[in-house]
Design a protein around this motif. Structure first.
Motif, PDB file in Angstrom:
ATOM      1  N   ARG A 182       0.834  -1.189   0.000  1.00  0.00           N
ATOM      2  CA  ARG A 182       0.000   0.000   0.000  1.00  0.00           C
ATOM      3  C   ARG A 182       0.873   1.244   0.000  1.00  0.00           C
ATOM      4  O   ARG A 182       2.057   1.192   0.308  1.00  0.00           O
ATOM      5  N   ALA A 183       0.248   2.351  -0.345  1.00  0.00           N
ATOM      6  CA  ALA A 183       0.963   3.623  -0.298  1.00  0.00           C
ATOM      7  C   ALA A 183       1.087   4.076   1.153  1.00  0.00           C
ATOM      8  O   ALA A 183       0.421   3.562   2.045  1.00  0.00           O
ATOM      9  N   THR A 184       1.967   5.057   1.373  1.00  0.00           N
ATOM     10  CA  THR A 184       2.137   5.579   2.721  1.00  0.00           C
ATOM     11  C   THR A 184       0.819   6.130   3.258  1.00  0.00           C
ATOM     12  O   THR A 184       0.014   6.678   2.524  1.00  0.00           O
ATOM     13  N   GLN A 185       0.618   5.965   4.571  1.00  0.00           N
ATOM     14  CA  GLN A 185      -0.565   6.546   5.188  1.00  0.00           C
ATOM     15  C   GLN A 185      -0.205   7.761   6.022  1.00  0.00           C
ATOM     16  O   GLN A 185      -1.024   8.266   6.778  1.00  0.00           O
ATOM     17  N   ALA A 186       1.027   8.237   5.885  1.00  0.00           N
ATOM     18  CA  ALA A 186       1.470   9.403   6.639  1.00  0.00           C
ATOM     19  C   ALA A 186       0.581  10.602   6.338  1.00  0.00           C
ATOM     20  O   ALA A 186       0.356  10.949   5.179  1.00  0.00           O
ATOM     21  N   SER A 219       3.556   9.339  21.157  1.00  0.00           N
ATOM     22  CA  SER A 219       2.502   8.674  20.391  1.00  0.00           C
ATOM     23  C   SER A 219       2.302   7.214  20.754  1.00  0.00           C
ATOM     24  O   SER A 219       1.253   6.639  20.439  1.00  0.00           O
ATOM     25  N   PHE A 220       3.290   6.582  21.382  1.00  0.00           N
ATOM     26  CA  PHE A 220       3.225   5.149  21.638  1.00  0.00           C
ATOM     27  C   PHE A 220       3.550   4.831  23.091  1.00  0.00           C
ATOM     28  O   PHE A 220       4.306   5.549  23.751  1.00  0.00           O
ATOM     29  N   GLU A 221       2.992   3.724  23.554  1.00  0.00           N
ATOM     30  CA  GLU A 221       3.340   3.221  24.874  1.00  0.00           C
ATOM     31  C   GLU A 221       4.774   2.673  24.848  1.00  0.00           C
ATOM     32  O   GLU A 221       5.283   2.282  23.796  1.00  0.00           O
ATOM     33  N   ALA A 245       1.995  19.108  15.625  1.00  0.00           N
ATOM     34  CA  ALA A 245       2.020  18.639  14.236  1.00  0.00           C
ATOM     35  C   ALA A 245       2.820  17.345  14.115  1.00  0.00           C
ATOM     36  O   ALA A 245       2.405  16.405  13.420  1.00  0.00           O
ATOM     37  N   VAL A 246       3.957  17.275  14.778  1.00  0.00           N
ATOM     38  CA  VAL A 246       4.778  16.060  14.722  1.00  0.00           C
ATOM     39  C   VAL A 246       4.058  14.894  15.401  1.00  0.00           C
ATOM     40  O   VAL A 246       4.104  13.758  14.917  1.00  0.00           O
ATOM     41  N   ASN A 247       3.369  15.164  16.502  1.00  0.00           N
ATOM     42  CA  ASN A 247       2.599  14.104  17.149  1.00  0.00           C
ATOM     43  C   ASN A 247       1.508  13.572  16.231  1.00  0.00           C
ATOM     44  O   ASN A 247       1.295  12.355  16.124  1.00  0.00           O
ATOM     45  N   THR A 288       3.139  11.474  13.481  1.00  0.00           N
ATOM     46  CA  THR A 288       3.650  10.196  13.985  1.00  0.00           C
ATOM     47  C   THR A 288       2.520   9.236  14.305  1.00  0.00           C
ATOM     48  O   THR A 288       2.612   8.026  14.031  1.00  0.00           O
ATOM     49  N   ARG A 289       1.422   9.749  14.874  1.00  0.00           N
ATOM     50  CA  ARG A 289       0.284   8.884  15.197  1.00  0.00           C
ATOM     51  C   ARG A 289      -0.375   8.295  13.958  1.00  0.00           C
ATOM     52  O   ARG A 289      -1.041   7.258  14.035  1.00  0.00           O
TER      53      ARG A 289
END
Length: 371
Positions: free
Chosen positions: A20-24, A186-188, A269-271, A274-275
């Protein structure tokens, strides 16, 4: 068409492209370079402008540390060196970076590590700016190569020392900037991070500040002039590291923001970016995200300002994750009064709802905290 995946030594190897293409999801106005590499499958799950060069800011401290440890065993370092390196890797200490940058011959560090790690997009600072280690050019793809070298090629003592420090990244950098964004925000856990920021001024408002060996040098923070090829003007905010058990995913997100962007805006914005990424093995924390307003919003151990020293001070205007809320001390900031407090799991404390951008004193859809 085959994708390019990096071998252990940095040599390109052909493998099947992601299906798949990027989902960013890149926020408006932000320039981004992204790479996410799944070490279990040996493939990229995200690639967006992965070879674009960005000024590295503090991410280059990975190369500075690796070069210093190239001929040294971290288990037998003198106490002073261990203290400097720990502070540089955990708390982004600029003075420590400047010390090792000069000790290693400045640009000679990059020449050596480019050859050793097989980096293709990494370059020294522009002519005349060699003292500015933060102006070393890096890409997301080369950052994946760096982490793959640390995890898969470096000696076990070097791997364990560097990654051990990145797992202990402090909330506040020695310059007072909150560095709990991106991968860390963004992550545990488990995660390990080396962050970078540049162009947001000389100091932040994060509190409490960890010990530092000296005040920040200009090498990372100031931007005396732009140079051809790599942007040295716009605000830069980068998050790099690993996420998931056994460092399953390597994540590299480099961003530039329009000149004058506040730190809290770039942080949010970065969060968000990244999420949005597909990061195998990473677990997103439970809760609801809310915007905040006003400078100097404190996070406290209990829902009161009485006899509670702030755990930290939030960058102005950041989004925060709220897991539950409860009544506590009434806080008044005319014309507002509110006795509800939100629990922020990623900060381990409470902030008054008065600073959260939401109608009403109680946040909608957020449960009440258990006693």
């Amino acid at each position: 068409m085959a994708a390019t995946v990096l071998g252990l030594t940095g040599t390109p190897q052909a493998t099947a492209a992601p299906a798949r293409a990027t989902q960013a999801e890149v926020p408006a106005g932000v320039t981004a370079g992204v790479a996410v590499f799944d070490r279990t499958t040996g493939t990229f799950t995200e690639r967006l402008n992965e070879n674009q060069q960005f000024r590295s800011a503090s991410v280059v401290k990975l190369l500075i540390a690796l070069d210093y440890l190239r001929t040294r065993d971290p288990r037998t370092l003198p106490a002073a060196d261990r203290t400097r390196l720990d502070s540089m890797l955990r708390s982004s200490d600029d003075k420590a970076a400047g010390y090792y940058w000069d000790l290693g011959g400045r640009t000679a560090i990059i020449d050596r590590t480019v050859t050793q790690l097989g980096l293709t997009d990494t370059a020294n600072p522009p002519a005349g700016l060699e003292a500015y280690w933060g102006y070393v050019a890096l890409s997301a793809a080369d950052t994946v190569r760096i982490y793959r070298h640390i995890l898969d090629t470096a000696s076990a003592p070097v791997r364990d020392y560097v990654m051990g420090n990145l797992r202990q990244s402090t909330r506040c950098g020695t310059d007072g900037f909150d560095q709990q964004f991106g991968v860390a925000g963004s992550f545990e856990r488990p995660w390990a991070v080396k962050q970078g920021w540049s162009g947001f001024g000389s100091s932040g408002n994060c509190a409490p500040k960890p010990p530092t060996t000296a005040s920040a040098t200009p090498a990372q923070r100031s931007t005396p002039r732009a140079a051809a090829g790599v942007d040295l003007t716009q605000e830069a905010l980068h998050t790099t590291g690993t996420a998931g058990p056994q460092d399953r995913s390597i994540v590299a997100v480099f961003t530039l923001h329009p000149d004058g962007t506040p730190y809290g805006t770039a942080y949010t914005a970065v969060n968000r970016l990244t999420r949005s990424l597909d990061v195998p093995g990473a677990v997103r924390p439970a809760g609801s995200w809310f915007g905040t307003w006003g400078p100097g919003a404190n996070v406290r151990l209990r829902p009161t300002t009485v006899d509670t020293t702030p755990l930290t001070t939030l960058p102005a205007g950041v989004e925060v994750l709220v897991s539950c809320q409860k009544r506590g001390q009434e806080v008044s900031i005319p014309p507002y009064t509110n006795d509800w407090w939100a629990y922020l799991p990623q900060y381990g404390g409470y902030m008054t709802n008065i600073y959260i951008s939401s109608p009403g004193n109680q946040l909608p859809g957020v449960p009440v905290c258990s006693p």
